[in-house]
Design a protein around this motif. Structure first.
Motif, short mmCIF file in Angstrom:
data_model
loop_
_atom_site.label_atom_id
_atom_site.label_comp_id
_atom_site.label_asym_id
_atom_site.label_seq_id
_atom_site.Cartn_x
_atom_site.Cartn_y
_atom_site.Cartn_z
N PRO A 211 26.02 -60.05 3.86
CA PRO A 211 26.75 -58.89 3.34
C PRO A 211 25.82 -57.94 2.59
O PRO A 211 24.96 -58.39 1.85
N TRP A 212 26.00 -56.66 2.85
CA TRP A 212 25.32 -55.66 2.03
C TRP A 212 26.37 -54.70 1.51
O TRP A 212 27.50 -54.69 2.01
N TRP A 256 34.91 -55.78 4.30
CA TRP A 256 35.99 -55.75 3.33
C TRP A 256 35.76 -54.62 2.34
O TRP A 256 34.65 -54.42 1.89
N ALA A 257 36.84 -53.91 2.02
CA ALA A 257 36.75 -52.77 1.11
C ALA A 257 37.61 -53.02 -0.12
O ALA A 257 38.76 -53.43 -0.01
N LEU A 303 32.33 -51.36 -0.74
CA LEU A 303 32.33 -51.98 0.59
C LEU A 303 31.39 -53.17 0.65
O LEU A 303 30.24 -53.07 0.19
N ALA A 304 31.86 -54.27 1.22
CA ALA A 304 30.99 -55.39 1.58
C ALA A 304 30.93 -55.37 3.10
O ALA A 304 31.93 -55.61 3.78
N LEU A 350 33.54 -56.49 -4.64
CA LEU A 350 34.76 -55.75 -4.30
C LEU A 350 35.67 -55.60 -5.50
O LEU A 350 36.54 -54.74 -5.54
N LYS A 351 35.48 -56.48 -6.49
CA LYS A 351 36.41 -56.50 -7.62
C LYS A 351 35.89 -55.72 -8.82
O LYS A 351 36.59 -55.56 -9.80
#
Ligand code: ADP
Ligand code: RBF
Ligand code: MG
Length: 361
Positions: A211-212, A256-257, A303-304, A350-351
């Motif tokens: 993931p970036w 995932w956003a 964003l991941a 994301l959190k």
């Protein structure tokens, strides 16, 4: 994508600088610092002329373009040690690791390593490639060359070999016409097309990556996403992300956003110049796979990015572009349910919310 059957080969020859390693990246970093000394500012001028040139040729361009008060030789002798000091900072180009056997390591992944100093003439002369074929006792017509530079492509063709070009010159792929195939990055390399064993790293139409992350407030785009296509994209500013973006090719990605105050959603995104619209600026355009009742401009979006789907493409009609984007959506939506990708829904990035209250997440 040209899926025509290619000539079968038994041997792959990889160029190193610019194809597997991002050597231009460190040269540009060094130049940036160096120009400051002369009261100049790196503005990207010269970047195109450096690629595929010998160090001396590139130096001539920089000295001339920036009007530096020194000779080419003086420039070369000052800049060379500065670059050598940075070798340990060189990064692999995106997708290069697909070609490396990680159990063996970089060096041991190749049957033969040959340097430019082992031949009498450089590319575009075919000498270096013919030398490889000779030492490996393979017919040149059974070799596939992978090259980023135009002289390199010419050298491969002159050697009678098949050539895949991975242009290091952004948006200049039309200059590589003599190559047998032009791809956007090594993420798109398909050895099976050439009769070689396929990579086995694609999963259900996706190529996973570590993931970036990219984030920031949602900005105004061109205003044609939802209006023309029925596909709203919550654009993010590319400012501050030049390094991250140089480490990842343009293309269609998913992940995932996290949208502050709202929640976590699947997204599918294009990063690049949108060939259909031929934008001058690179854009980051995630389409969140959720129906929102209102716009959320200015809200913090994180964003991941967990996987890759395809390179950006041009289309003969708007309908075919839209159809393709819907196919991307289906691929992302399904893939994100795989445990491989689902787990990143919990990515702490994301959190993080600038608005303080994360309790609802
Ligand atoms: P722009 O060119 O300004 O980006 P778009 O037509 O692409 O305009 O619309 C994007 C805007 O639509 C986003 O900034 C966001 O506020 C809103 N929007 C509504 N639903 C979505 C969605 N599902 N995904 C992304 N953006 C959405
Ligand atoms: N634009 C292109 O020109 N070529 C593409 O291949 C392309 N792929 C896209 C894939 C996805 C998932 C999304 C969300 C957008 C894509 N677009 C592409 C961008 C589209 O052109 C863009 O959203 C509009 O230009 C709106 O600004
Ligand atoms: Mg948009």
């Amino acid at each position: 994508m040209a899926n025509s059957l290619k000539k079968l080969v038994s041997c792959v020859i990889l160029d190193l600088d610019g194809t597997l390693l991002n050597t231009d990246g460190i040269v540009i970093e060094v130049l940036k610092g160096y120009l400051v000394k002369y009261g100049k500012r790196w503005d990207g001028r010269g970047a195109h002329s450096i690629v595929g040139k010998t160090p001396r040729e590139a130096a001539a361009v920089i000295v001339e373009d920036y009007g530096l008060p020194l000779s080419i030789d003086e420039f070369v002798s000052e800049i060379t040690p500065m670059c050598s000091d940075q070798w340990f900072n060189i990064k692999a180009l995106p997708g290069a690791n697909r070609l490396i056997n990680h159990l063996k390591g970089w060096k041991e992944s190749f049957s033969l390593i040959i340097g430019g100093d082992e031949v009498t003439v450089g590319k575009p002369s075919p000498e270096i490639f013919l030398e490889v074929a000779k030492r490996l006792n393979v017919d040149p017509s059974k070799c596939l060359v992978i090259e980023d530079s135009i002289p390199g492509v010419m050298a491969g063709k002159a050697a009678g070999m098949e050539v895949v070009a991975v242009p290091s010159l952004t948006k200049q792929s039309h200059l590589y016409t003599s190559a047998d195939e032009v791809i956007n990055s090594l993420l798109d390399l398909q050895p099976a097309k050439w009769g070689l064993p396929p990579f086995e790293d694609w999963i259900e139409g996706t190529l996973p990556n570590e993931p970036w992350h990219i984030g920031g407030p949602v900005t105004k785009g061109f205003g044609r996403g939802s209006k023309v296509l029925g596909i709203p994209t919550a654009n993010l500013s590319t400012e501050g992300y030049s390094t991250v973006l140089s480490e990842h090719p343009s293309g269609v990605y998913f992940g995932w956003a996290g949208l502050s105050t709202r929640g976590i959603y699947k997204f599918v995104m294009s990063i690049g110049w949108n060939p259909y619209f031929n934008n001058a600026e690179k854009t980051i355009e995630p389409w969140l796979l959720h129906d929102f009742e209102e716009d959320f401009y200015g809200e913090e979006l994180h964003l991941a990015i967990v996987g890759y789907i395809r390179p950006e493409a041009n289309f003969s009609s708007l309908e075919s572009l839209i159809e393709k984007i819907h196919e991307d959506r289906r691929i992302a939506e399904t893939a994100l349910e795989l445990s491989l990708y689902l787990k990143y829904r919990e990515d702490p990035y994301l959190k993080i919310s600038l608005h303080g209250d994360n309790s609802h997440l």
